[in-house]
Design a protein around this motif. Structure first.
Motif, mmCIF file in Angstrom:
data_model
loop_
_atom_site.group_PDB
_atom_site.id
_atom_site.type_symbol
_atom_site.label_atom_id
_atom_site.label_comp_id
_atom_site.label_asym_id
_atom_site.label_seq_id
_atom_site.Cartn_x
_atom_site.Cartn_y
_atom_site.Cartn_z
ATOM 1 N N ALA A 158 136.182 98.484 32.400
ATOM 2 C CA ALA A 158 137.010 97.287 32.576
ATOM 3 C C ALA A 158 136.209 96.126 33.151
ATOM 4 O O ALA A 158 136.467 94.957 32.840
ATOM 5 C CB ALA A 158 138.199 97.601 33.474
ATOM 6 N N PRO A 200 137.641 89.701 28.213
ATOM 7 C CA PRO A 200 139.071 89.546 27.922
ATOM 8 C C PRO A 200 139.311 89.523 26.414
ATOM 9 O O PRO A 200 138.610 88.840 25.663
ATOM 10 C CB PRO A 200 139.413 88.197 28.557
ATOM 11 N N LEU A 237 134.044 94.833 29.965
ATOM 12 C CA LEU A 237 134.714 94.457 28.718
ATOM 13 C C LEU A 237 135.303 93.055 28.848
ATOM 14 O O LEU A 237 136.051 92.768 29.786
ATOM 15 C CB LEU A 237 135.814 95.471 28.400
ATOM 16 N N ARG A 295 143.613 96.816 24.549
ATOM 17 C CA ARG A 295 142.828 95.592 24.701
ATOM 18 C C ARG A 295 142.811 95.144 26.158
ATOM 19 O O ARG A 295 143.773 95.330 26.892
ATOM 20 C CB ARG A 295 143.390 94.480 23.806
ATOM 21 N N ARG A 296 141.710 94.534 26.531
ATOM 22 C CA ARG A 296 141.508 94.081 27.913
ATOM 23 C C ARG A 296 142.254 92.771 28.142
ATOM 24 O O ARG A 296 142.171 91.841 27.335
ATOM 25 C CB ARG A 296 140.012 93.881 28.172
ATOM 26 N N GLY A 313 145.235 96.475 33.777
ATOM 27 C CA GLY A 313 144.476 95.417 33.127
ATOM 28 C C GLY A 313 144.296 95.587 31.640
ATOM 29 O O GLY A 313 143.459 94.903 31.024
ATOM 30 N N PHE A 314 145.080 96.506 31.041
ATOM 31 C CA PHE A 314 144.992 96.754 29.608
ATOM 32 C C PHE A 314 146.386 96.708 28.983
ATOM 33 O O PHE A 314 147.393 96.917 29.673
ATOM 34 C CB PHE A 314 144.362 98.129 29.336
#
Length: 287
Positions: A175, A180, A178, A244-245, A206-207
């Protein structure tokens, strides 16, 4: 080379060599310099179709010490993580290098692949397979030895693919690297691994809500009126998870759909997403 029964034989041609079969040999010299798609005849009269192997064929037949990600899963990984030319990709659990072959081709000369592997012997097999396929180690590829959570590099990445026993141990480290909007894919073998990884991602916050997939493939036979499923089926090889981040400081919205009753009950001991309360302990259990 493919015989009349559809059996495939991978042969590396060399001057003066011979391919031996139960129906006699085939001289390598008769094939060197010929175009693909010729029919080779053995000394005993058996016919063999001759083609250069496709990437699919190489991934299935390559030498290995660790299990590989098979083409049916690799294809979905490349598509659903949106691997594009020039992308920066983190791959953890390089194994025998099957997925690395596909990633390097998709990334092109402007991309970058960082492959992490805990076991030196696996990494060496992967290097040999990549060199065998490309003729050399691409300059866009870097293999790093060690546990991802401990030796992860400082560079940002656009995509991350985790093929390991416990991907949940590396979520925090990935995290941080990676970007955004970047895509994370986790490949696991069992349903318990799938569940724990999904709940770890939800707990992280956060995902996006992970999308969980399993793919199977089935051959078909079609001759005249005889149209039926083939005898060969590629069933379960693994589970795929995609997420997805989010941008820094943003937390994924809570799901509107409530978890199934008992999903996070008293017997559940894994990571607990925000808003999911622990089940109350009844008096009989306390006693």
């Amino acid at each position: 080379m493919t015989d009349a029964k559809g059996r495939r034989h991978t042969v590396k041609l060399k001057a003066g060599g011979n391919f031996h079969t139960t129906h006699g040999g085939i001289s390598h010299d008769d094939l060197i310099g010929q175009p693909e798609g010729v029919v080779a005849l053995s000394v005993g009269g058996a016919e063999f179709l001759v083609f250069r192997p496709l990437l699919h064929d190489v991934m299935v037949a390559m030498p290995r010490q660790a299990a590989v990600i098979y083409p049916k899963d690799a294809a979905h990984i490349l598509m659903q993580t949106d691997i594009f030319p020039g992308a920066r990709v983190l791959e953890a659990g390089v194994g025998s290098g099957a997925l690395s072959l596909a990633l390097l081709r998709a990334l092109g000369p402007a991309g970058r692949l960082y492959s992490y592997e805990r076991r030196a012997e696996f990494a060496e097999v992967a290097r040999k397979n990549v060199r065998s396929f490309y003729g050399e180690e691409p300059g866009t590829w870097e293999v790093r030895l060690g546990d991802l959570a401990e030796v992860i590099g400082p560079e940002e990445v656009d995509r991350a693919i985790l093929d390991m026993l416990a991907p949940w141990d590396c979520i925090d480290a990935v995290a941080e690297r990676l970007v955004p909007g970047g895509v994370l894919c986790c490949y696991v073998a069992t349903a318990t691994q799938l569940g724990r990884t999904a709940d770890t991602l939800r707990t992280h916050g956060g995902f996006t809500e992970p999308v969980l997939k399993e793919y199977t493939a089935r051959d078909w036979h079609a001759e005249g009126l005889a149209i039926r499923p083939g005898h060969a089926t590629s069933g379960h090889t693994g589970f795929l998870m995609f997420t997805r981040r989010l941008a820094p400081g943003h937390i994924a919205p809570r799901k509107k759909r409530r978890p199934a009753p008992g999903a996070y009950g008293a017997d559940y001991t894994g990571p607990r997403p925000a808003g999911v309360e622990a089940a109350p302990v009844i008096e009989s259990e306390q006693a």
